[in-house]
Design an enzyme around this catalytic site. Structure first.
Site, PDB file in Angstrom:
ATOM      1  N   LYS A  11       1.364 -12.872  37.044  1.00  0.00           N
ATOM      2  CA  LYS A  11       0.609 -14.140  37.118  1.00  0.00           C
ATOM      3  C   LYS A  11      -0.775 -13.848  37.736  1.00  0.00           C
ATOM      4  O   LYS A  11      -1.322 -12.782  37.476  1.00  0.00           O
ATOM      5  CB  LYS A  11       1.412 -15.184  37.881  1.00  0.00           C
ATOM      6  N   GLU A 172      13.213 -19.578  30.253  1.00  0.00           N
ATOM      7  CA  GLU A 172      12.741 -19.792  31.622  1.00  0.00           C
ATOM      8  C   GLU A 172      12.851 -21.274  31.965  1.00  0.00           C
ATOM      9  O   GLU A 172      11.912 -22.046  31.690  1.00  0.00           O
ATOM     10  CB  GLU A 172      11.277 -19.361  31.751  1.00  0.00           C
ATOM     11  N   GLY A 178       9.902 -19.911  40.451  1.00  0.00           N
ATOM     12  CA  GLY A 178       9.239 -19.915  41.763  1.00  0.00           C
ATOM     13  C   GLY A 178       9.894 -20.847  42.767  1.00  0.00           C
ATOM     14  O   GLY A 178       9.333 -21.135  43.822  1.00  0.00           O
TER      15      GLY A 178
HETATM   16  P1  13P Z   1       9.716 -16.337  39.430  1.00  0.00           P
HETATM   17  O1  13P Z   1      10.487 -15.076  39.210  1.00  0.00           O
HETATM   18  O2  13P Z   1       8.693 -16.225  40.519  1.00  0.00           O
HETATM   19  O3  13P Z   1      10.610 -17.529  39.556  1.00  0.00           O
HETATM   20  O4  13P Z   1       8.831 -16.584  38.098  1.00  0.00           O
HETATM   21  C1  13P Z   1       9.459 -16.537  36.864  1.00  0.00           C
HETATM   22  C2  13P Z   1       8.416 -16.546  35.811  1.00  0.00           C
HETATM   23  O5  13P Z   1       7.745 -17.545  35.607  1.00  0.00           O
HETATM   24  C3  13P Z   1       8.199 -15.313  35.053  1.00  0.00           C
HETATM   25  O6  13P Z   1       7.381 -15.537  33.946  1.00  0.00           O
END
Ligand code: 13P
Length: 267
Positions: A11, A172, A178
């Site tokens: 990200k 997802e 997150g």
């Molecule tokens: P997290 O692993 O931080 O929950 O994020 C998942 C994600 O959006 C991966 O693209």
């Protein structure tokens, strides 16, 4: 037999110094793990750095999004050939953060999917429902509509191209991203199976081959149980991909689940 795939989605995190430390540790930690595939998707501006540090390793690198146009007056956008120019092999598309924070639609995501496969990139197409949709029992309706946006626009020739570049789907659930709330292995399995059946309606052979990975608070402590599910072929990792030890442990889980499945098939 599908090989597990673990993709780190950094990200908007990192700087030159931290990236170097992280990548060096990951290269070291994954060197002997030969039973799964590993990718890091870094911010565009650091792709050059990722290439320099990952070339000739068993870790691939990719982009977190791409524009559907080849070139032109699109300030701030990156074209598919720019990613391949820098050795990227993967690109994440339709991530819920792109949909929710940058107002990308199913249509945009589908156009980008098409542009990516034409450029020879492996698209990692993200689908998943919000908490409200989840609680309203709409998970399959939402996931189906997001998938159909891509499937319906692909001609048979483009579908074959998507298979040739090993397209990947990522489930997802937005409520798990997150938040520290992970889908249970059974919840993930059920949606992954639904996704695979949906692909099978178009092409059963493709459905058996396509990798469907899970994302949403995957950590070292829950990765093995998720990856043990028959239709979960690895993970798309956000926060934990920024911590070398966590990411390496997740990759080890993917590697050992894959190798134990290999052994089972041999005996
Ligand atoms: P997290 O692993 O931080 O929950 O994020 C998942 C994600 O959006 C991966 O693209």
């Amino acid at each position: 037999m599908r090989r597990n795939l673990v993709i780190g989605n950094w990200k908007m995190h990192g700087d030159i110094q931290r990236n170097q430390l992280l990548l060096e540790k990951i290269v070291d930690g994954l060197r002997e793990l030969n039973h799964a595939d590993y990718v890091v998707c870094v911010p565009n501006i650091y792709i050059f750095q990722a290439r320099a540090l990952l070339e000739n390793t068993n870790i691939a690198w990719g982009g977190q999004n791409v524009n559907q146009f080849e070139e032109g007056a699109f300030t701030g956008a990156i074209a598919p050939h720019m990613l391949t120019d820098l050795g990227c092999t993967y690109v994440i598309l339709g991530h819920s953060e792109r949909r929710n924070l940058f107002f990308e639609t199913n249509l945009t995501a589908a156009a980008r999917f098409d542009a990516a496969i034409r450029a020879g990139l492996t698209p990692v197409f993200c689908v998943g429902e919000t908490l409200e949709e989840h609680e309203a029992g709409l998970t399959e309706v939402i996931v189906a509509s997001q998938m159909d946006a891509v499937m319906a626009t692909l001609s048979d020739a483009d579908f074959a191209k998507a298979m040739a570049v090993n397209m990947v789907f990522a489930y997802e659930p937005v409520w798990a991203i997150g938040t520290g709330k992970t889908a249970t292995p059974q919840q993930a399995q059920s949606v992954h199976q639904f996704i695979r059946h949906r692909i099978a309606r178009r092409n059963p052979d493709a459905a058996a081959k396509v990798r469907i990975i899970y994302g949403g608070s995957v950590k070292a402590h829950n990765a093995a149980d998720l990856f043990a599910m028959p239709d979960v072929d690895g993970g798309l990792i956000g926060g934990a991909s920024l911590l070398a030890d966590e990411f390496i442990a997740i990759c080890q889980a993917a590697n050992s689940v894959a190798s134990s499945t290999c052994l089972m098939e041999l005996t």
